[in-house]
Design an enzyme around this catalytic site. Structure first.
Site, PDB file in Angstrom:
ATOM      1  N   ASP A  29      76.133  50.123 -59.814  1.00 44.09           N
ATOM      2  CA  ASP A  29      76.310  51.395 -60.505  1.00 44.09           C
ATOM      3  C   ASP A  29      75.243  52.385 -60.035  1.00 44.09           C
ATOM      4  O   ASP A  29      74.091  51.998 -59.831  1.00 44.09           O
ATOM      5  CB  ASP A  29      76.208  51.179 -62.017  1.00 44.09           C
ATOM      6  CG  ASP A  29      76.696  52.368 -62.805  1.00 44.09           C
ATOM      7  OD1 ASP A  29      76.029  53.427 -62.766  1.00 44.09           O
ATOM      8  OD2 ASP A  29      77.729  52.250 -63.470  1.00 44.09           O
ATOM      9  N   ASN A  86      85.165  48.265 -71.180  1.00 45.22           N
ATOM     10  CA  ASN A  86      85.400  49.354 -72.120  1.00 45.22           C
ATOM     11  C   ASN A  86      86.820  49.856 -71.914  1.00 45.22           C
ATOM     12  O   ASN A  86      87.307  49.903 -70.789  1.00 45.22           O
ATOM     13  CB  ASN A  86      84.413  50.498 -71.882  1.00 45.22           C
ATOM     14  CG  ASN A  86      82.987  50.088 -72.193  1.00 45.22           C
ATOM     15  OD1 ASN A  86      82.731  49.392 -73.165  1.00 45.22           O
ATOM     16  ND2 ASN A  86      82.063  50.502 -71.353  1.00 45.22           N
ATOM     17  N   HIS A  99      87.883  48.313 -65.158  1.00 45.25           N
ATOM     18  CA  HIS A  99      86.710  47.727 -64.505  1.00 45.25           C
ATOM     19  C   HIS A  99      85.901  46.907 -65.496  1.00 45.25           C
ATOM     20  O   HIS A  99      85.940  47.141 -66.701  1.00 45.25           O
ATOM     21  CB  HIS A  99      85.843  48.804 -63.844  1.00 45.25           C
ATOM     22  CG  HIS A  99      85.362  49.867 -64.771  1.00 45.25           C
ATOM     23  ND1 HIS A  99      86.173  50.901 -65.209  1.00 45.25           N
ATOM     24  CD2 HIS A  99      84.150  50.098 -65.332  1.00 45.25           C
ATOM     25  CE1 HIS A  99      85.482  51.706 -65.989  1.00 45.25           C
ATOM     26  NE2 HIS A  99      84.246  51.232 -66.087  1.00 45.25           N
ATOM     27  N   LEU A 100      85.193  45.948 -64.948  1.00 46.38           N
ATOM     28  CA  LEU A 100      84.312  45.092 -65.725  1.00 46.38           C
ATOM     29  C   LEU A 100      82.883  45.452 -65.332  1.00 46.38           C
ATOM     30  O   LEU A 100      82.567  45.540 -64.142  1.00 46.38           O
ATOM     31  CB  LEU A 100      84.603  43.619 -65.411  1.00 46.38           C
ATOM     32  CG  LEU A 100      83.808  42.601 -66.212  1.00 46.38           C
ATOM     33  CD1 LEU A 100      84.710  41.402 -66.512  1.00 46.38           C
ATOM     34  CD2 LEU A 100      82.582  42.129 -65.483  1.00 46.38           C
TER      35      LEU A 100
END
Length: 108
Positions: A29, A86, A99-100
């Protein structure tokens, strides 16, 4: 397609890739919330969990399989990590591509 994650998968936007197989792509990220913060995404664009059909449901399992492997590779498998998915705006989701999140490297 204007999806940010699809552009990352296609190489249009650079990323720090940590894992890739035929169905999954994972990268660090750009705004990490933990020492290890990796986004694990299916290469197939699926906007939200509710959009998964029976054939695509196995993608979620592939994401978790990749998370386990990445956690081992990044040295957080034994100490523990948090996998998070989410779903929707109220979950503060900003990119609508399933996505995880793999978070670790400190006590959560």
């Amino acid at each position: 397609m204007s999806c940010l994650f699809c552009k990352i998968i296609d190489g249009e936007i650079p990323s720090r890739k940590v894992y890739e197989d035929e169905q999954v792509f994972a990268f660090h990220d750009v705004n990490p919330q933990a020492p290890v913060h990796v986004l694990i995404i299916p290469k197939e664009h699926v906007a939200k969990i509710a959009d998964l059909d029976g054939n695509q449901a196995a993608l979620i399992g592939r994401l978790f399989h990749a998370a386990n492997r990445i956690a081992k590779d990044l040295g957080i498998a034994d100490s523990g990590y948090r996998p998070v998915i989410n779903n929707g705006r109220d979950a503060h989701r900003t990119v609508f591509h399933v996505h995880l999140l793999l978070l670790g490297g400190r006590s959560m």
